[in-house]
Design an enzyme around this catalytic site. Structure first.
Site, PDB file in Angstrom:
ATOM      1  CG  ASP A  98      -2.174   0.270   0.970  1.00  0.00           C
ATOM      2  OD1 ASP A  98      -2.458   1.522   0.623  1.00  0.00           O
ATOM      3  OD2 ASP A  98      -3.339  -0.351   1.372  1.00  0.00           O
ATOM      4  CG  ASP A 199      -4.820   5.570   1.006  1.00  0.00           C
ATOM      5  OD1 ASP A 199      -5.561   4.615   1.178  1.00  0.00           O
ATOM      6  OD2 ASP A 199      -4.851   6.603   1.594  1.00  0.00           O
ATOM      7  CD  GLU A 256      -8.889   4.355  -1.646  1.00  0.00           C
ATOM      8  OE1 GLU A 256      -9.828   3.983  -0.845  1.00  0.00           O
ATOM      9  OE2 GLU A 256      -7.989   5.171  -1.323  1.00  0.00           O
ATOM     10  CG  HIS A 329      -9.039  -1.593   4.182  1.00  0.00           C
ATOM     11  ND1 HIS A 329      -8.815  -1.417   2.731  1.00  0.00           N
ATOM     12  CD2 HIS A 329      -8.640  -0.358   4.656  1.00  0.00           C
ATOM     13  CE1 HIS A 329      -8.152  -0.481   2.533  1.00  0.00           C
ATOM     14  NE2 HIS A 329      -8.449   0.254   3.657  1.00  0.00           N
ATOM     15  CG  ASP A 330     -11.675   1.586   3.409  1.00  0.00           C
ATOM     16  OD1 ASP A 330     -11.126   1.625   4.536  1.00  0.00           O
ATOM     17  OD2 ASP A 330     -10.979   2.201   2.417  1.00  0.00           O
TER      18      ASP A 330
END
Ligand code: NOJ
Length: 560
Positions: A98, A199, A256, A329-330
């Site tokens: 990430d 991210d 993302e 994970h969100d």
């Protein structure tokens, strides 16, 4: 359209904090991941995406990085990381990190120096502004509630934080900062990591006018997103990053990108543009968002989902590349949100997997999805750990005086902690995740939903995913075929075809808990092979002019 390894891959996302605890502190760790690599390999995975493992004070579970070249002590050491990388490679898999470079932690040495005075080397690494008449420089809201600006007593100025106060935004206008980021990326790539999931990467270029945004009636703060999503210099920055870093390595990248649309995604992923390979868009994750946003959960329609997925399938078909996901994970767990986690949990988990994995793009599986893990409903707000959930809860209580029960339902539907409960390995204490007290509660359904049981049952969701992944390796049409939607206005069935060089796949997914019948007369007389289904009774010979589908049935036929 070129052939690429990352187009033919399936990615598995690990959220390390919740994956597997090897050192008895209730927190997942890197050695815990190493212990489970054979499990991931067994599923058939090509690439692991690791959510942040960097040193962090954990205001946002590692998405607030204090040191880019150190490992979070709770997760282990750099030696552990190197071993993880080696062991992953030894099994023929790749490891993607990430990359969180829209912001750092406020404890990052750059920020510590930046905030120490108005004139220092690092001041311009972040975004500092004087206030307007004693208040914030503009009315932008933080994604985690309240203003996006924080006043700093020491230097009398405000810094921008699009996420928590402890996540100050980096100033990408500064070429020195950009070079620092590129240098750090090269450092990881030289170690051998195989790419980055970036991210909120479409937030890094801010409109330098820092203008107010239109606030909704009754609201002080407004999303300033039109001034920083896909901002003025974003393509320049990404092309520079490609030139300075990525072009030197055979790696995979996925950005993302909240708020990205198909037209922008063509620019980000276009093969001739030298930016990124894929983006994560959020259009399907916004399904059911009411006027109050994600916490205002409303019923959604299958036609809306089909319209969104089809727009992306067709939009990037010959221009770029899609990422395919239902979970991360969100997000709440897909089987609860889009399937039926009560009466048809396994059946609907398999149907959802089929519907997604037969599309064109690189599929992402989020830990636990492959065993059909579900949302959780913890009794008390104190059971929740996520900063976004907490900030929203507090805001609702303080500002609107709402009582507890009225908003727990929203949390059950949409909290990010639905995805963050520990991985359910077995039916022993704490789901086999830890033998200490887990940092967040285990979903009480672990006795019935766990890896051990899935591996023992040949009919499990796990083996279904394994088969889907094997099919992708075998059938080039799944990877490279063109997509065509069927039954566009149908509110119950998601059906489409994939076609490559005279071969066609027919994919039919029943999104309801009912027995229904559909007709596919144009396919009825052609010889076919059944590639996969979650209906034991189905055969190669079934007539397609009238197909009776079981609740949440999925089927894939191949016509050559
Ligand atoms: C997106 C990440 O996926 C999320 O978990 C995080 O809170 C924000 N970006 C801020 O880094």
């Amino acid at each position: 359209m070129t052939k690429q390894w990352w187009k033919e891959s399936v990615v598995y996302q690990i959220y390390p904090r919740s994956f597997n605890d090897s050192n008895h502190d209730g927190i997942g760790d890197i050695r815990g991941i190493i212990e489970k690599l054979d499990y991931i390999k067994k599923l058939g995975i090509d690439v692991i995406w690791l959510s942040p493992v960097y040193d962090s004070p954990n205001d946002d579970n590692g998405y607030d990085i204090r040191h880019y070249r150190q490992i979070m002590s709770e997760f282990g050491t750099m030696e552990d990381f190197d071993e993880l990388l080696d062991e992953t490679h030894a099994r023929g898999m790749k490891l993607v990190m990430d990359l969180v470079v829209n912001h750092t932690s406020d404890e990052h040495p750059w920020f510590v120096e930046s905030r120490a005075s108005t004139h220092n080397d690092k001041r311009d690494y972040y975004i500092w502004k004087k206030g307007e008449n004693g208040s914030e420089p503009n009315n932008w809201a933080s994604n985690f509630g309240g203003s996006a600006w924080q006043f700093d007593e020491g230097t009398g100025e405000y810094y921008l934080h699009l996420f928590s106060k402890k996540q100050p935004d980096l100033n990408w206008e500064n070429p020195k900062l950009r070079e620092e980021v590129y240098d750090m990326m090269r450092w990881w790539l030289n170690k051998g990591v195989d790419g980055f999931r970036m991210d909120v990467i479409n937030f890094i270029s801010k409109d330098q006018r820092f203008l107010d945004s239109d606030a909704k009636p009754g609201h002080v703060y407004a999303s300033g997103s039109s001034y920083f999503r896909n901002g003025p210099r974003i393509h320049e920055f990404l092309q520079e990053m490609h030139k300075e870093v990525l072009s030197g390595y055979d790696v995979m990248t996925v950005g993302e990108m909240p708020g990205v649309d198909v037209e922008q995604a063509k620019l980000y992923t276009g093969e001739d543009r030298n930016e990124l390979h894929m983006v994560f868009h959020f259009e399907h994750m916004g399904l059911g968002n009411g006027p109050g946003g994600k916490w205002d959960n409303q019923p959604w329609k299958l036609t809306e989902l089909k319209q969104i997925m089809t727009k992306w399938q067709k939009g990037l078909e010959s221009v770029g590349w899609n990422s395919l996901y239902w979970n991360n994970h969100d997000q709440p767990r897909a089987v609860t949100r889009f399937g039926d986690d009560a009466d048809y949990r396994e059946q609907s988990a398999k149907m959802l997997a089929t519907c997604l994995h037969m599309m064109k793009g690189t599929p992402y599986i989020y830990q636990g999805e492959e065993i059909g893990m579900t949302n959780v409903s913890f009794p008390s707000i104190t059971d929740y750990k996520d900063i976004e959930t907490w900030n929203w809860y507090q805001e609702q209580k303080e500002k609107f005086g709402r009582d507890h029960s009225s908003f727990m339902a929203s949390i059950y539907d949409r909290s990010r902690d639905n995805a963050r409960t520990p991985m359910q390995w077995s039916d022993s204490a704490n789901a086999g995740f830890t033998d200490a007290k887990p940092w967040i509660g285990v979903n009480p359904n672990y006795k019935n939903i766990n890896v051990k049981q899935s591996l023992e049952n040949p009919d499990s969701v796990f083996y279904y995913y394994q088969k889907l992944i094997q099919l992708r390796k075998r059938e080039q049409t799944i990877v490279y075929g063109d997509y065509e939607l069927l039954l566009e206005d149908d509110e119950e069935v998601f059906a489409y075809t994939r076609t490559l060089k005279g071969e066609t796949l027919l994919i039919v997914c029943n999104f309801t808990g009912k027995y229904i019948t559909r007709e596919f007369p144009s396919f009825s007389n052609k010889p076919k092979t059944l590639l996969i289904t979650n209906n034991d009774e189905r055969t190669d010979m079934d007539a397609l002019d009238r197909v009776r589908l079981l609740p949440y049935e999925a089927l894939v036929y191949k016509f050559s």
